[in-house]
Motif scaffolding. Structure first.
Motif, mmCIF file in Angstrom:
data_model
loop_
_atom_site.group_PDB
_atom_site.id
_atom_site.type_symbol
_atom_site.label_atom_id
_atom_site.label_comp_id
_atom_site.label_asym_id
_atom_site.label_seq_id
_atom_site.Cartn_x
_atom_site.Cartn_y
_atom_site.Cartn_z
ATOM 1 N N UNK A 186 0.841 -1.211 0.000
ATOM 2 C CA UNK A 186 0.000 0.000 0.000
ATOM 3 C C UNK A 186 0.869 1.252 0.000
ATOM 4 N N UNK A 187 0.451 2.242 -0.773
ATOM 5 C CA UNK A 187 1.201 3.500 -0.801
ATOM 6 C C UNK A 187 1.123 4.214 0.531
ATOM 7 N N UNK A 188 -0.054 4.200 1.165
ATOM 8 C CA UNK A 188 -0.266 4.803 2.474
ATOM 9 C C UNK A 188 -0.858 3.728 3.368
ATOM 10 N N UNK B 96 -2.254 1.688 7.030
ATOM 11 C CA UNK B 96 -3.347 1.827 8.003
ATOM 12 C C UNK B 96 -2.966 2.645 9.228
ATOM 13 N N UNK B 97 -1.705 2.727 9.571
ATOM 14 C CA UNK B 97 -1.305 3.529 10.725
ATOM 15 C C UNK B 97 -1.613 5.005 10.518
ATOM 16 N N UNK B 98 -1.701 5.409 9.263
ATOM 17 C CA UNK B 98 -1.966 6.808 8.947
ATOM 18 C C UNK B 98 -3.447 7.069 8.704
ATOM 19 N N UNK B 99 -4.272 6.043 8.845
ATOM 20 C CA UNK B 99 -5.703 6.195 8.681
ATOM 21 C C UNK B 99 -6.185 6.104 7.247
ATOM 22 N N UNK B 100 -5.323 5.589 6.353
ATOM 23 C CA UNK B 100 -5.730 5.453 4.938
ATOM 24 C C UNK B 100 -6.150 4.041 4.627
#
Length: 153
Positions: free
Chosen positions: A145-147, A149-153
């Motif tokens: 993933x580019x972004x 789950x820790x960042x909320x994406x």
């Protein structure tokens, strides 16, 4: 004239031979396939053999046409920062995503040198992150993933 051996060349070449040999040995556990339909073990076998051959050439050069070169001081700060950056990437790429993990990793490794200016470090970080994203995520289509789950994406 007496020829002297170059210990740094011999040691560096030996490291490359060991790394290449490890890749060759590891690749033998996978199917090699044929030249037209290569299996998953073909690429690491080829790369490992090339790395080992280059390492062997460096060892021979160090034995035959070596120069007297003394080791300088070990740059412990750079070694530590680079190792920590690689560990950071490995432990956070799934949680943070490819772009933030590779950006932080690139920034840390760039700042391992005391001679790099902050603006240069940011430019190198942006370039390496963009290149890595294009090569690995877009080109090779790795499922990272580019972004994360820790960042909320």
């Amino acid at each position: 004239m007496e020829r002297r051996r170059s210990l740094p060349d011999i040691l560096a070449g030996g490291v490359f031979v060991l790394i290449g040999g490890a890749f060759v040995a590891g690749s033998l556990g996978y199917e090699l396939g044929t030249p037209l339909r290569m299996g998953p073990g073909a690429f690491p076998l080829l790369v490992g053999a090339i790395v080992a051959a280059l390492g062997l050439a460096v060892v021979v050069k160090g034995l035959v046409a070596g120069e007297v070169v003394a080791f300088g001081p070990v740059p412990w700060r750079a070694v530590t920062v680079i190792v920590l950056a690689i560990l950071f990437f490995g432990f956070t790429v799934r949680g943070l995503g490819f772009i933030p993990a590779s950006a932080v990793t690139a920034l840390l490794t760039t700042l391992a040198s005391r001679r790099v200016r902050p603006l240069t470090a940011v430019a190198v970080t942006a370039g390496l992150t963009a290149a890595g994203t294009l090569i690995f995520v877009v080109g090779l289509q790795l499922r990272i993933p580019l972004w994360g789950p820790w960042l909320g994406f």
